[in-house]
Design a protein around this motif. Sequence first.
Motif, PDB file in Angstrom:
ATOM      1  N   MET A   1      29.899  -4.665  19.306  1.00 39.46           N
ATOM      2  CA  MET A   1      30.374  -5.979  19.656  1.00 39.46           C
ATOM      3  C   MET A   1      30.580  -6.742  18.355  1.00 39.46           C
ATOM      4  SD  MET A   1      28.639  -8.927  22.089  1.00 39.46           S
ATOM      5  CE  MET A   1      27.022  -8.330  21.840  1.00 39.46           C
ATOM      6  N   THR A   2      31.728  -7.346  18.218  1.00 41.37           N
ATOM      7  CA  THR A   2      32.034  -8.139  17.035  1.00 41.37           C
ATOM      8  C   THR A   2      32.414  -9.544  17.470  1.00 41.37           C
ATOM      9  OG1 THR A   2      32.882  -6.213  15.888  1.00 41.37           O
ATOM     10  CG2 THR A   2      33.525  -8.355  15.021  1.00 41.37           C
ATOM     11  N   ILE A   3      31.718 -10.525  16.912  1.00 39.28           N
ATOM     12  CA  ILE A   3      32.032 -11.929  17.171  1.00 39.28           C
ATOM     13  C   ILE A   3      32.198 -12.580  15.808  1.00 39.28           C
ATOM     14  CG2 ILE A   3      31.230 -14.117  18.137  1.00 39.28           C
ATOM     15  CD1 ILE A   3      29.564 -12.463  20.135  1.00 39.28           C
ATOM     16  N   GLU A   4      33.370 -13.121  15.563  1.00 35.61           N
ATOM     17  CA  GLU A   4      33.630 -13.750  14.272  1.00 35.61           C
ATOM     18  C   GLU A   4      33.635 -15.263  14.415  1.00 35.61           C
ATOM     19  OE1 GLU A   4      37.149 -12.126  12.509  1.00 35.61           O
ATOM     20  OE2 GLU A   4      36.472 -10.068  12.842  1.00 35.61           O
ATOM     21  N   GLY A   5      33.140 -15.936  13.398  1.00 34.26           N
ATOM     22  CA  GLY A   5      33.180 -17.389  13.358  1.00 34.26           C
ATOM     23  C   GLY A   5      32.097 -18.080  14.174  1.00 34.26           C
ATOM     24  N   ALA A   6      31.076 -17.350  14.590  1.00 32.81           N
ATOM     25  CA  ALA A   6      30.011 -17.950  15.412  1.00 32.81           C
ATOM     26  C   ALA A   6      29.060 -18.752  14.526  1.00 32.81           C
ATOM     27  CB  ALA A   6      29.243 -16.866  16.152  1.00 32.81           C
ATOM     28  N   SER A   7      28.669 -19.889  15.026  1.00 33.07           N
ATOM     29  CA  SER A   7      27.692 -20.700  14.304  1.00 33.07           C
ATOM     30  C   SER A   7      26.301 -20.098  14.513  1.00 33.07           C
ATOM     31  CB  SER A   7      27.716 -22.136  14.827  1.00 33.07           C
ATOM     32  OG  SER A   7      27.188 -22.171  16.144  1.00 33.07           O
ATOM     33  N   PRO A   8      25.346 -20.442  13.656  1.00 32.13           N
ATOM     34  CA  PRO A   8      23.983 -19.955  13.844  1.00 32.13           C
ATOM     35  C   PRO A   8      23.407 -20.370  15.211  1.00 32.13           C
ATOM     36  CG  PRO A   8      24.226 -20.835  11.637  1.00 32.13           C
ATOM     37  CD  PRO A   8      25.486 -21.158  12.381  1.00 32.13           C
ATOM     38  N   GLU A   9      23.753 -21.548  15.668  1.00 32.78           N
ATOM     39  CA  GLU A   9      23.276 -22.016  16.975  1.00 32.78           C
ATOM     40  C   GLU A   9      23.856 -21.160  18.099  1.00 32.78           C
ATOM     41  OE1 GLU A   9      21.243 -24.194  19.869  1.00 32.78           O
ATOM     42  OE2 GLU A   9      20.923 -23.970  17.716  1.00 32.78           O
ATOM     43  N   PHE A  10      25.146 -20.862  18.027  1.00 31.00           N
ATOM     44  CA  PHE A  10      25.780 -20.005  19.029  1.00 31.00           C
ATOM     45  C   PHE A  10      25.128 -18.623  19.022  1.00 31.00           C
ATOM     46  CE2 PHE A  10      28.852 -16.769  20.224  1.00 31.00           C
ATOM     47  CZ  PHE A  10      29.252 -17.218  21.472  1.00 31.00           C
ATOM     48  N   GLU A  11      24.914 -18.081  17.838  1.00 27.69           N
ATOM     49  CA  GLU A  11      24.295 -16.770  17.711  1.00 27.69           C
ATOM     50  C   GLU A  11      22.906 -16.763  18.343  1.00 27.69           C
ATOM     51  OE1 GLU A  11      22.730 -13.800  14.176  1.00 27.69           O
ATOM     52  OE2 GLU A  11      24.291 -15.248  13.708  1.00 27.69           O
ATOM     53  N   ARG A  12      22.110 -17.805  18.079  1.00 21.24           N
ATOM     54  CA  ARG A  12      20.766 -17.904  18.646  1.00 21.24           C
ATOM     55  C   ARG A  12      20.830 -17.942  20.165  1.00 21.24           C
ATOM     56  NH1 ARG A  12      17.632 -21.194  20.943  1.00 21.24           N
ATOM     57  NH2 ARG A  12      18.970 -22.996  20.806  1.00 21.24           N
ATOM     58  N   LYS A  13      21.744 -18.747  20.717  1.00 19.40           N
ATOM     59  CA  LYS A  13      21.870 -18.861  22.174  1.00 19.40           C
ATOM     60  C   LYS A  13      22.333 -17.550  22.799  1.00 19.40           C
ATOM     61  CE  LYS A  13      22.833 -23.826  22.412  1.00 19.40           C
ATOM     62  NZ  LYS A  13      23.860 -24.829  22.721  1.00 19.40           N
ATOM     63  N   LEU A  14      23.260 -16.884  22.146  1.00 18.22           N
ATOM     64  CA  LEU A  14      23.764 -15.617  22.672  1.00 18.22           C
ATOM     65  C   LEU A  14      22.664 -14.561  22.678  1.00 18.22           C
ATOM     66  CD1 LEU A  14      26.070 -13.892  23.737  1.00 18.22           C
ATOM     67  CD2 LEU A  14      26.708 -13.425  21.368  1.00 18.22           C
ATOM     68  N   LEU A  15      21.909 -14.469  21.613  1.00 17.33           N
ATOM     69  CA  LEU A  15      20.818 -13.502  21.552  1.00 17.33           C
ATOM     70  C   LEU A  15      19.745 -13.808  22.588  1.00 17.33           C
ATOM     71  CD1 LEU A  15      20.517 -13.007  17.696  1.00 17.33           C
ATOM     72  CD2 LEU A  15      21.466 -11.409  19.381  1.00 17.33           C
ATOM     73  N   LEU A  16      19.470 -15.073  22.805  1.00 19.29           N
ATOM     74  CA  LEU A  16      18.514 -15.467  23.826  1.00 19.29           C
ATOM     75  C   LEU A  16      19.007 -15.055  25.214  1.00 19.29           C
ATOM     76  CD1 LEU A  16      15.868 -16.936  24.549  1.00 19.29           C
ATOM     77  CD2 LEU A  16      17.187 -19.055  24.646  1.00 19.29           C
ATOM     78  N   LEU A  17      20.286 -15.313  25.489  1.00 18.64           N
ATOM     79  CA  LEU A  17      20.876 -14.932  26.771  1.00 18.64           C
ATOM     80  C   LEU A  17      20.826 -13.411  26.966  1.00 18.64           C
ATOM     81  CD1 LEU A  17      22.416 -15.814  29.330  1.00 18.64           C
ATOM     82  CD2 LEU A  17      24.522 -15.534  28.009  1.00 18.64           C
ATOM     83  N   LEU A  18      21.161 -12.676  25.928  1.00 18.41           N
ATOM     84  CA  LEU A  18      21.109 -11.214  26.020  1.00 18.41           C
ATOM     85  C   LEU A  18      19.689 -10.723  26.275  1.00 18.41           C
ATOM     86  CD1 LEU A  18      23.522 -10.200  23.124  1.00 18.41           C
ATOM     87  CD2 LEU A  18      23.916  -9.900  25.566  1.00 18.41           C
ATOM     88  N   SER A  19      18.713 -11.312  25.619  1.00 12.78           N
ATOM     89  CA  SER A  19      17.328 -10.876  25.819  1.00 12.78           C
ATOM     90  C   SER A  19      16.837 -11.204  27.224  1.00 12.78           C
ATOM     91  CB  SER A  19      16.404 -11.468  24.765  1.00 12.78           C
ATOM     92  OG  SER A  19      16.262 -12.854  24.953  1.00 12.78           O
ATOM     93  N   GLU A  20      17.300 -12.306  27.792  1.00 17.08           N
ATOM     94  CA  GLU A  20      16.910 -12.667  29.157  1.00 17.08           C
ATOM     95  C   GLU A  20      17.471 -11.691  30.185  1.00 17.08           C
ATOM     96  OE1 GLU A  20      18.257 -16.668  29.757  1.00 17.08           O
ATOM     97  OE2 GLU A  20      16.754 -17.511  28.403  1.00 17.08           O
ATOM     98  N   HIS A  21      18.598 -11.072  29.885  1.00 16.07           N
ATOM     99  CA  HIS A  21      19.262 -10.177  30.835  1.00 16.07           C
ATOM    100  C   HIS A  21      19.268  -8.722  30.364  1.00 16.07           C
ATOM    101  CE1 HIS A  21      20.780 -13.458  33.329  1.00 16.07           C
ATOM    102  NE2 HIS A  21      20.916 -14.133  32.190  1.00 16.07           N
ATOM    103  N   ARG A  22      18.362  -8.379  29.463  1.00 14.89           N
ATOM    104  CA  ARG A  22      18.375  -7.043  28.865  1.00 14.89           C
ATOM    105  C   ARG A  22      18.199  -5.919  29.876  1.00 14.89           C
ATOM    106  NH1 ARG A  22      13.690  -9.446  27.477  1.00 14.89           N
ATOM    107  NH2 ARG A  22      11.762  -8.443  28.114  1.00 14.89           N
ATOM    108  N   HIS A  23      17.528  -6.185  31.015  1.00 13.60           N
ATOM    109  CA  HIS A  23      17.304  -5.137  32.016  1.00 13.60           C
ATOM    110  C   HIS A  23      18.536  -4.906  32.876  1.00 13.60           C
ATOM    111  CE1 HIS A  23      13.170  -5.023  30.782  1.00 13.60           C
ATOM    112  NE2 HIS A  23      13.048  -6.331  30.997  1.00 13.60           N
ATOM    113  N   GLU A  24      19.469  -5.837  32.859  1.00 16.94           N
ATOM    114  CA  GLU A  24      20.670  -5.741  33.686  1.00 16.94           C
ATOM    115  C   GLU A  24      21.870  -5.228  32.894  1.00 16.94           C
ATOM    116  OE1 GLU A  24      21.434  -9.704  35.198  1.00 16.94           O
ATOM    117  OE2 GLU A  24      19.301 -10.128  35.043  1.00 16.94           O
TER     118      GLU A  24
END
Length: 175
Positions: A1-24
């Motif tokens: 997965m490649t995401i360009e131009g993401a802010s650190p805040e966006f990256e943090r939120k995305l990683l949090l969302l992914l970790s919340e749904h890691r089993h799915e």
Amino acid sequence: MTIEGASPEFERKLLLLLSEHRHELTISAGTEWDAERAVLYLTSLPANALRFARLVVEADGRKKAEELRVEFDGELRGPTIALSRAVPRGVRMGWWPEGTEAPITPQYDPDHPSWQKAIAYTMTSDNVAAFRTAFQWLNDGNVQQAVLAAAYGGRTVPRADLEAAGNDSSTAAPS
């Protein structure tokens, strides 16, 4: 997965969302070779392994091991060890994801499955195309600055083709 131009805040939120749904989720990272990855791979090699890779690419992805042994005075151990170490090093450096396969692989005689010497070294046609482009970029000096800067953090990267020619010069990667 490649995401360009993401802010650190966006990256943090995305990683949090992914970790919340890691089993799915099932997430796969692209492990294919492209010209930029090939440049990183090639510039990380010592001169003898770089020459080995160039010979395989120039042979359209299949070079007989006996021909390579002639080129390397009968000894392929040095270049092949360097090639095999480059992929795990790239994973550690974050250049490509875990699971990326070696671009050059030995081929053994299928009629004699016991331990033996390789009969050839091969590369897929897709990899040949990517590595041809990478060699062209290196030959022309058109390597994208972002590729080398991100990979080497501004440290000096020796140009193997200059070393092979007996020139001591090296080029500095941009910082």
